[in-house]
Design an enzyme around this catalytic site. Structure first.
Site, PDB file in Angstrom:
ATOM      1  N   ASN A   1      -1.785   1.603  -6.972  1.00  0.00           N
ATOM      2  CA  ASN A   1      -0.397   1.351  -6.555  1.00  0.00           C
ATOM      3  C   ASN A   1       0.388   0.494  -7.544  1.00  0.00           C
ATOM      4  O   ASN A   1       1.602   0.571  -7.595  1.00  0.00           O
ATOM      5  CB  ASN A   1      -0.347   0.759  -5.141  1.00  0.00           C
ATOM      6  CG  ASN A   1      -0.873  -0.649  -5.076  1.00  0.00           C
ATOM      7  OD1 ASN A   1      -1.750  -1.039  -5.861  1.00  0.00           O
ATOM      8  ND2 ASN A   1      -0.388  -1.439  -4.150  1.00  0.00           N
TER       9      ASN A   1
ATOM     10  N   LYS B   1     -12.484  -0.339 -14.776  1.00  0.00           N
ATOM     11  CA  LYS B   1     -12.589   0.902 -14.011  1.00  0.00           C
ATOM     12  C   LYS B   1     -11.318   1.037 -13.169  1.00  0.00           C
ATOM     13  O   LYS B   1     -11.193   0.432 -12.102  1.00  0.00           O
ATOM     14  CB  LYS B   1     -13.856   0.844 -13.154  1.00  0.00           C
ATOM     15  CG  LYS B   1     -13.919   1.760 -11.975  1.00  0.00           C
ATOM     16  CD  LYS B   1     -13.957   3.230 -12.329  1.00  0.00           C
ATOM     17  CE  LYS B   1     -13.892   4.053 -11.049  1.00  0.00           C
ATOM     18  NZ  LYS B   1     -12.510   4.257 -10.557  1.00  0.00           N
TER      19      LYS B   1
ATOM     20  N   GLY C   1      -8.236  -3.690  -3.851  1.00  0.00           N
ATOM     21  CA  GLY C   1      -8.349  -2.411  -3.144  1.00  0.00           C
ATOM     22  C   GLY C   1      -8.505  -2.653  -1.666  1.00  0.00           C
ATOM     23  O   GLY C   1      -8.047  -3.677  -1.143  1.00  0.00           O
ATOM     24  N   SER C   2      -9.188  -1.730  -1.005  1.00  0.00           N
ATOM     25  CA  SER C   2      -9.284  -1.823   0.448  1.00  0.00           C
ATOM     26  C   SER C   2     -10.275  -2.912   0.868  1.00  0.00           C
ATOM     27  O   SER C   2     -11.215  -3.242   0.138  1.00  0.00           O
ATOM     28  CB  SER C   2      -9.719  -0.485   1.035  1.00  0.00           C
ATOM     29  OG  SER C   2     -11.093  -0.289   0.788  1.00  0.00           O
TER      30      SER C   2
ATOM     31  N   GLU D   1      -8.783  -9.012  -3.970  1.00  0.00           N
ATOM     32  CA  GLU D   1      -7.427  -8.889  -3.417  1.00  0.00           C
ATOM     33  C   GLU D   1      -7.437  -7.667  -2.519  1.00  0.00           C
ATOM     34  O   GLU D   1      -7.536  -6.531  -3.005  1.00  0.00           O
ATOM     35  CB  GLU D   1      -6.398  -8.678  -4.536  1.00  0.00           C
ATOM     36  CG  GLU D   1      -6.024  -9.917  -5.295  1.00  0.00           C
ATOM     37  CD  GLU D   1      -5.482 -11.024  -4.412  1.00  0.00           C
ATOM     38  OE1 GLU D   1      -4.951 -10.737  -3.320  1.00  0.00           O
ATOM     39  OE2 GLU D   1      -5.626 -12.184  -4.817  1.00  0.00           O
TER      40      GLU D   1
ATOM     41  N   CYS E   1       0.476  -3.895  -1.380  1.00  0.00           N
ATOM     42  CA  CYS E   1      -0.273  -4.830  -0.528  1.00  0.00           C
ATOM     43  C   CYS E   1       0.709  -5.773   0.140  1.00  0.00           C
ATOM     44  O   CYS E   1       0.423  -6.334   1.183  1.00  0.00           O
ATOM     45  CB  CYS E   1      -1.219  -5.715  -1.320  1.00  0.00           C
ATOM     46  SG  CYS E   1      -2.122  -4.876  -2.545  1.00  0.00           S
TER      47      CYS E   1
ATOM     48  N   GLU F   1      -3.706  -2.352   8.535  1.00  0.00           N
ATOM     49  CA  GLU F   1      -2.903  -1.957   7.371  1.00  0.00           C
ATOM     50  C   GLU F   1      -2.754  -0.434   7.354  1.00  0.00           C
ATOM     51  O   GLU F   1      -3.740   0.289   7.442  1.00  0.00           O
ATOM     52  CB  GLU F   1      -3.581  -2.423   6.077  1.00  0.00           C
ATOM     53  CG  GLU F   1      -2.721  -2.118   4.862  1.00  0.00           C
ATOM     54  CD  GLU F   1      -3.284  -2.691   3.572  1.00  0.00           C
ATOM     55  OE1 GLU F   1      -4.464  -2.452   3.275  1.00  0.00           O
ATOM     56  OE2 GLU F   1      -2.517  -3.372   2.858  1.00  0.00           O
TER      57      GLU F   1
ATOM     58  N   GLU G   1      -4.714 -14.499  -8.075  1.00  0.00           N
ATOM     59  CA  GLU G   1      -4.415 -13.906  -9.376  1.00  0.00           C
ATOM     60  C   GLU G   1      -3.115 -14.514  -9.901  1.00  0.00           C
ATOM     61  O   GLU G   1      -2.435 -15.260  -9.216  1.00  0.00           O
ATOM     62  CB  GLU G   1      -4.264 -12.397  -9.238  1.00  0.00           C
ATOM     63  CG  GLU G   1      -5.481 -11.800  -8.587  1.00  0.00           C
ATOM     64  CD  GLU G   1      -5.682 -10.356  -8.936  1.00  0.00           C
ATOM     65  OE1 GLU G   1      -5.231  -9.515  -8.176  1.00  0.00           O
ATOM     66  OE2 GLU G   1      -6.289 -10.081 -10.003  1.00  0.00           O
TER      67      GLU G   1
END
Ligand code: UN1
Length: 500
Positions: free
Chosen positions: A151, A174, A227-228, A249, A283, A385, A464
Site C-alpha cells: 500500500n 522482500k 503487514g497484517s 507495524e 494503515c 480492520e 518507524e
C-alpha cells in the site's frame, strides 16, 4: 511483453534458481505490468549470504560517507519521482497525486537519514571514578530483513532501508508480491547511487515460505515487518525462537471524533480524504467516525452526498479521486465485511457494491465507497480492520464517551479530534491511547520526522521514521575507558575517591 523483473543479489540482477515466474497485475485494467521472478528459499539464502559478506566492510564505512550515498538516493528519487509514481498507479492502483506523495515521503526520508550520517548520536555521562570515561554508542547489528506491504510501496521500504543502512547494516528486502516491480525499481536507485555490492539485496516472490525462511535464518539478525496482524504475530513468534529483534507495524482501526462545535466543512473534507483516499487502504485510514449527537444529522447528510459524488477510475487520469483496490481477493474480503455489517444491523447509506471502470469495459477491482450508519462500538465492522473504502458512523454523547469508544479496539495507530475548544483538544491528546493523534486533521498524513507506529495490536512497541527508526536497527554499546592505571571497582571503591 515487458522485461522480466529479477532479484538483485550481490550487485547482480539474477533470475530465481527455480526459473519460475509470476505476473504483477494492474488492478485498474487487469493487464500484466511485468513478469517477475518467483524466488524460493534458496534465493533467499544467497541474498543473506551476500548481505553477510558485505556487512564486514559496510559497517566500517564512516557514517558520513554512508550518508552521502543516501543523499544521492534522495536526489535520484526526486529525478525519477514521476516515473515511479506512474508505475505505482499501474502496479497497485493509488491515484497519481497520492503516488507522487508516496515517493515524496521516501525523498524526505532519504535526506533526513542522510543527515543522520553526521549525527547517529550517542552520549557521555559522568562516571563514578576519577580518571575514567564513559560513553554509549549506537552499533550496527548485521543482516536485516525488510518485509513490506503493497500500500506504500516506496515510502515504507524507505522508512526501513534508510535507517538500516545509515546505521551500517546490510539488507535483504522482500517487497509484497503485489508490488514487486516497484520494489526492484527502488533498489535500482540505490545501485545507481553507488551502494556497494551485497549491501542491498532484493528477493521477489510470494511471502509465506520466504517469510518463514527469514524468521528461521541464523544470519538474519533483525526483521522489520509491515503487514497484517495475523502474519506479523506468526513471524514474531517464529523469530522469537531464534532470539531475533523484530519490529512490527500491523493493523489499524482509526477513528475521527467530531464534536458539536467542530468546523463542519473542514471535518467533511478530512473524513472523505482519510476514509476514501488510497481507497481506504492505509494503515492510518479512518474507518470509524465517532460523532457527537448534535452534529450527526448534518455531518452524515453532507458525507453521503460527497461520497456518492467521488469519481472512481484509473488513477492515471488526474480527475479520478478513488482508484481500485489492490486485487480481486482484497475486494472479496471488503465485500464480505459489508455483508457482516448489514447482518449486524448497521444501516448502509451508500456504496456496498463491487464495480468496474466503465470507460474500460467494466475492468478493474473497484469498490464503491461505503458508509454505514447506526453502528455500535462492538460490531465487528467497528472493531476489525477492513482495509477498504468502508466507514462506520457511531453516535456518541460527549468527549469522554468518544475517547472511550476510540480506545476500545484491538489496535492503536492513529486518532483524530475535530473541535474548536482548546481544552477538549488537550484532554484528548492526553487520553487518546494511539501512537499518533491529530487535532483538526484526519487520521492520515504522518510526516517522516516523527515516530510512526501504534499501541496494542498495531505493533510491538517499536516505531518507524524519525530518529526513533534507528532503534530497530542499532544496539547500544556502552564503553568505559579507565585511565587511572589502577583497579577501581565500580559500586565498591567509591568511598576511596573522597579519601584521596
Ligand atoms: C501506511 O498506511 O502504512 O500517515 C502508511 C500516512 C502516510 C503513511 C501511511 N504518511 O497516512
Amino acid at each position: 511483453m515487458t522485461e522480466l523483473v529479477r532479484n538483485y543479489i550481490d550487485g547482480q540482477w539474477v533470475e530465481a534458481k527455480s526459473g519460475a515466474t509470476f505476473d504483477s497485475i494492474n488492478p485498474a485494467t487487469e493487464e500484466v505490468v511485468a513478469p517477475i521472478v518467483k524466488s524460493g528459499v534458496e534465493d533467499l539464502d544467497l541474498a543473506v549470504q551476500a548481505a553477510k559478506r558485505a556487512y564486514a566492510k559496510w559497517r566500517l564505512v564512516p557514517a558520513p560517507r554512508r550518508g552521502e550515498i543516501l543523499y544521492r538516493v534522495g536526489q535520484l528519487l526526486l529525478e525519477h519521482k514521476e516515473d515511479l509514481a506512474r508505475l505505482m498507479t499501474q502496479e497497485m492502483g493509488k491515484v497519481i497525486t497520492e503516488a507522487r506523495g508516496d515517493v515524496q515521503e521516501a525523498i524526505d526520508m532519504a535526506f533526513f537519514m542522510g543527515g543522520e550520517g553526521r549525527r547517529l548520536l550517542g552520549y557521555t555521562a559522568p562516571v563514578e571514578m576519577p580518571n575514567k570515561f564513559g560513553m554509549a554508542l549506537r552499533d550496527s547489528i548485521g543482516v536485516v530483513a525488510l518485509i513490506t506491504p503493497w500500500n506504500f510501496p516506496i515510502a515504507i521500504p524507505s522508512w526501513k532501508s534508510l535507517p538500516a543502512l545509515i546505521a551500517g547494516n546490510t539488507i535483504v528486502f522482500k517487497p509484497a508480491s503485489d508490488t514487486p516491480k516497484l520494489g526492484a525499481e527502488f533498489v535500482r536507485i540505490f545501485a545507481e547511487a553507488g551502494i556497494p555490492e551485497g549491501v542491498f539485496n532484493i528477493v521477489l516472490g510470494p511471502g509465506g515460505p520466504i517469510g518463514n525462511a527469514i524468521a528461521d535464518h541464523p544470519d538474519v539478525r533483525v526483521i522489520s515487518f509491515t503487514g497484517s496482524t495475523e502474519v506479523g504475530y506468526d513471524l514474531y513468534a517464529r523469530a522469537a525462537r531464534k532470539g531475533k529483534k523484530v519490529s512490527l507495524e500491523l493493523g489499524g482501526k482509526n477513528a475521527i471524533i467530531v464534536m458539536d462545535d467542530a468546523n463542519l466543512e473542514l471535518a467533511v473534507e478530512a473524513i472523505l480524504w482519510s476514509a476514501f483516499g488510497t481507497t481506504g487502504q492505509r494503515c492510518t485510514a479512518t474507518s470509524r467516525l465517532i460523532v457527537q449527537k448534535g452534529i450527526r444529522a448534518k455531518l452524515t447528510e453532507a458525507l453521503v452526498a460527497r461520497t456518492k459524488a467521488l469519481k472512481l477510475g484509473y488513477g492515471l487520469d488526474p480527475s479520478v479521486q478513488v482508484g481500485p483496490v489492490v486485487s480481486a481477493r482484497a475486494r472479496e474480503g471488503i465485500h464480505e465485511y459489508v455483508q457482516i455489517g448489514k447482518g449486524e444491523g448497521a444501516r448502509m447509506l451508500c456504496g456496498g457494491e463491487m464495480t468496474g471502470d466503465e470507460s474500460n469495459q467494466g475492468k478493474g477491482y473497484f469498490y464503491k465507497p461505503t458508509l454505514f450508519d447506526n453502528v455500535t462500538p462492538n460490531m465487528r465492522i467497528a472493531q476489525e480492520e477492513i482495509f477498504g473504502p468502508v466507514l462506520s458512523i457511531i453516535e456518541t454523547e460527549d468527549l469522554d464517551s468518544a475517547i472511550q469508544i476510540n480506545n476500545s479496539v484491538a489496535y492503536g495507530l492513529s486518532s483524530s479530534l475535530f473541535t474548536e475548544n482548546v481544552n477538549a483538544a488537550f484532554r484528548a491528546i492526553r487520553d487518546l491511547t494511539t501512537g499518533i493523534v491529530y487535532i483538526n486533521h484526519g487520521t492520515t498524513g504522518a510526516e517522516i520526522q516523527f515516530p510512526f507506529g501504534g499501541t496494542r495490536g498495531t505493533g510491538n512497541g517499536m516505531r518507524e521514521a524519525g530518529q526513533t527508526a534507528l532503534d530497530s536497527f542499532t544496539e547500544w554499546k556502552s564503553v568505559y575507558v579507565d585511565y587511572s592505571g589502577r583497579l577501581q571497582r565500580a559500586q565498591i571503591d567509591t568511598d576511596e575517591v573522597l579519601k584521596d
